[in-house]
Design an enzyme around this catalytic site. Structure first.
Site, PDB file in Angstrom:
ATOM      1  N   GLU A 189     -52.230  67.168 104.494  1.00 36.53           N
ATOM      2  CA  GLU A 189     -51.713  66.009 103.753  1.00 36.53           C
ATOM      3  C   GLU A 189     -50.989  65.048 104.676  1.00 36.53           C
ATOM      4  O   GLU A 189     -51.062  63.822 104.490  1.00 36.53           O
ATOM      5  CB  GLU A 189     -50.762  66.486 102.647  1.00 36.53           C
TER       6      GLU A 189
ATOM      7  N   ASP B  66     -43.718  67.015  95.720  1.00 34.84           N
ATOM      8  CA  ASP B  66     -43.707  66.521  97.098  1.00 34.84           C
ATOM      9  C   ASP B  66     -42.730  65.373  97.280  1.00 34.84           C
ATOM     10  O   ASP B  66     -42.817  64.622  98.250  1.00 34.84           O
ATOM     11  CB  ASP B  66     -45.131  66.087  97.485  1.00 34.84           C
TER      12      ASP B  66
ATOM     13  N   HIS C 122     -39.573  65.067 108.464  1.00 28.65           N
ATOM     14  CA  HIS C 122     -40.299  64.797 109.706  1.00 28.65           C
ATOM     15  C   HIS C 122     -39.398  64.713 110.933  1.00 28.65           C
ATOM     16  O   HIS C 122     -39.771  64.077 111.922  1.00 28.65           O
ATOM     17  CB  HIS C 122     -41.141  63.506 109.623  1.00 28.65           C
TER      18      HIS C 122
ATOM     19  N   ASP D 211     -49.220  71.955 105.285  1.00 27.70           N
ATOM     20  CA  ASP D 211     -49.091  71.483 106.663  1.00 27.70           C
ATOM     21  C   ASP D 211     -47.785  70.730 106.842  1.00 27.70           C
ATOM     22  O   ASP D 211     -47.169  70.281 105.872  1.00 27.70           O
ATOM     23  CB  ASP D 211     -50.267  70.592 107.053  1.00 27.70           C
TER      24      ASP D 211
ATOM     25  N   HIS E  74     -48.667  70.738  99.572  1.00 29.29           N
ATOM     26  CA  HIS E  74     -49.395  70.926 100.837  1.00 29.29           C
ATOM     27  C   HIS E  74     -48.601  71.821 101.772  1.00 29.29           C
ATOM     28  O   HIS E  74     -47.371  71.820 101.759  1.00 29.29           O
ATOM     29  CB  HIS E  74     -49.699  69.579 101.501  1.00 29.29           C
TER      30      HIS E  74
ATOM     31  N   ASP F 138     -40.931  69.454 103.662  1.00 29.67           N
ATOM     32  CA  ASP F 138     -42.088  68.637 103.297  1.00 29.67           C
ATOM     33  C   ASP F 138     -43.339  69.338 103.836  1.00 29.67           C
ATOM     34  O   ASP F 138     -43.685  69.148 104.984  1.00 29.67           O
ATOM     35  CB  ASP F 138     -41.945  67.237 103.896  1.00 29.67           C
TER      36      ASP F 138
END
Length: 423
Positions: free
Chosen positions: A178, A201, A383, A83, A81, A144
């Site tokens: 995602e 991932d 994150h 995003d 992904h 990520d």
């Protein structure tokens, strides 16, 4: 093995493009800025020689590497992904390259005294002497899952440039959103046409995962009654106090900060309130299906118990399933995990087979008819400002993708796989 510079250049280009998704948007993609990278990726896939490159109205990208062998083998896929998480800023990402990491503290931002330290992030000890890519301390990095995209594109380019490596047809898929749980929602599994796929991932080098949490989200709405506090006796109902009772009635040690491995949890993610109305948002997670259902029942019973203490119903609870444990769909086809495990061993990566304490596009895709284990992409501390990735881990991930393609071709060389199993 693919060179470090090529990977660094490709990865840093991707992470500098802000693709943060938005859970409050109902559009797909949820943010227009995701198109910036999506369009770039589609063009890049064409440039390296991929075929059937398509990007649809929702920014889902699919492409094909045709087979270079005569015998029929299963069509396999690789998915990531583009995003990044809404949990932390992804704007103006300024990646830093740390060559020959010395094993000591890394100063991410001198002005703000932001330090990435192996004393706190112990995994750093594994990467002494390697090349790390970090943030500048003010944003997330975006490994990520832009690392996964980097690895897939680089692996496809490597196979195109090395036609002596045998492989069947390979499909590539890149998805938006995602990070807000919607990456697979509009993924066309039939059009993708693979018999199975792998999401790139995961985190630490060697991770190979085919089981994940069962997941649900719960919204608890509590209604109160606001009365002038000077005359409130016997009349006021303060929704915030009832919310407090609800929170403290749940098992305190069954929360993310007290659980690990296959242990499930209740996680309070948001609370907003005043006297008249308070809203709690929870996520519910458990690897075991029965325990997962029991957790949802605990919330329902607690709401009923509190409601029974009042004349009117003051608590409303809405629970929505989000995704399920892919193990149920992958386990009957364990050869697809075995191929990935063998590929890792053949490129000198020690497989780490463990459950995901989260979910990936693969968990939803597995229930949509595309069995989809998850493979490491190499990043750590996703994150947030302390995110980093060793370039050597990306090199290993590329090698694993290439080897999976090669092993799949070898495995089916002497088998009559059949025309009806081709896309």
């Amino acid at each position: 093995m693919i060179g470090k510079k090529q990977l660094i250049d490709r990865f840093t280009q991707y992470v500098k493009i802000d693709t943060q998704s938005d859970p409050d948007s109902r559009d797909t993609p949820s943010t227009k800025k995701q198109w910036d990278l999506a369009n770039k990726l589609a063009e890049e896939l064409r440039e390296i020689g991929m075929q059937e490159v398509e990007i649809d109205e929702n920014a889902y990208i699919m492409a094909t590497l045709p087979a270079n062998i005569a015998h029929n083998v299963p069509v396999i896929g690789f998915i990531s992904h583009f995003d990044t998480s809404p949990d932390f800023s992804g704007e103006n990402v300024n990646p830093q390259i740390i060559e020959d990491y010395d094993g000591k503290d890394i100063i991410l931002n001198r002005e703000q005294n932001i330090i990435l330290s192996p004393n706190y992030f112990e995994d750093l000890h594994q990467y002494k002497g390697q090349t790390l890519i970090t943030t500048d301390g003010t944003t997330l990095l975006g490994a990520d899952d832009k690392a996964g995209i980097t690895e897939i594109v680089s692996a496809m380019e490597y196979l195109i440039n090395n036609p002596h490596i045998p492989h069947g047809e390979i499909r590539v898929g890149f998805t938006p959103d995602e990070e807000i749980g919607r990456g697979a929602h509009k993924f066309n599994v039939d059009k993708f046409g693979a018999q199975w796929a792998y999401t790139m991932d995961g985190s630490q080098v060697g991770e190979l995962e085919f089981e994940n949490f069962n997941a649900a989200g719960a919204t608890i709405t509590i209604k109160g009654k606001s009365v002038h506090p000077g005359y409130a006796k016997g009349k006021m109902v303060n929704s915030m106090y009832i919310a407090q009772d609800f929170i403290t009635s749940l098992p305190r040690l069954e929360t993310p900060e007290h659980t690990e491995n296959r242990q499930g949890f209740f996680h309070l993610t948001d609370i907003k309130g005043n006297v008249e109305r308070t809203t709690l948002k929870y996520i519910i997670r458990d690897h075991d299906k029965d325990h997962f259902e029991a957790r949802k029942e605990v919330l329902q019973k607690l709401a009923l118990e509190i409601n029974s203490q009042f004349e009117d119903e003051i608590i409303n609870i809405e629970i929505k399933n989000q995704y399920f444990n892919m193990r149920e769909k992958v386990e009957p086809l364990m050869h697809i995990v075995d191929i990935a495990e063998e590929a890792m061993k053949q490129v000198d990566v020690e497989p780490i087979i463990k459950p995901i304490r989260g979910g990936t596009d693969g968990s939803q895709l597995s229930y949509m008819g595309l069995p989809c284990p998850n493979i490491f992409a190499g990043g750590h501390n996703f994150h947030g400002r302390y995110e980093y990735i060793p370039v050597e881990s990306m090199q290993k991930a590329v090698a694993v993708i290439v080897k999976i393609a090669e092993l799949t071709a070898e495995k089916y060389k002497d088998l009559d796989y059949g025309e009806n199993n081709k896309r």
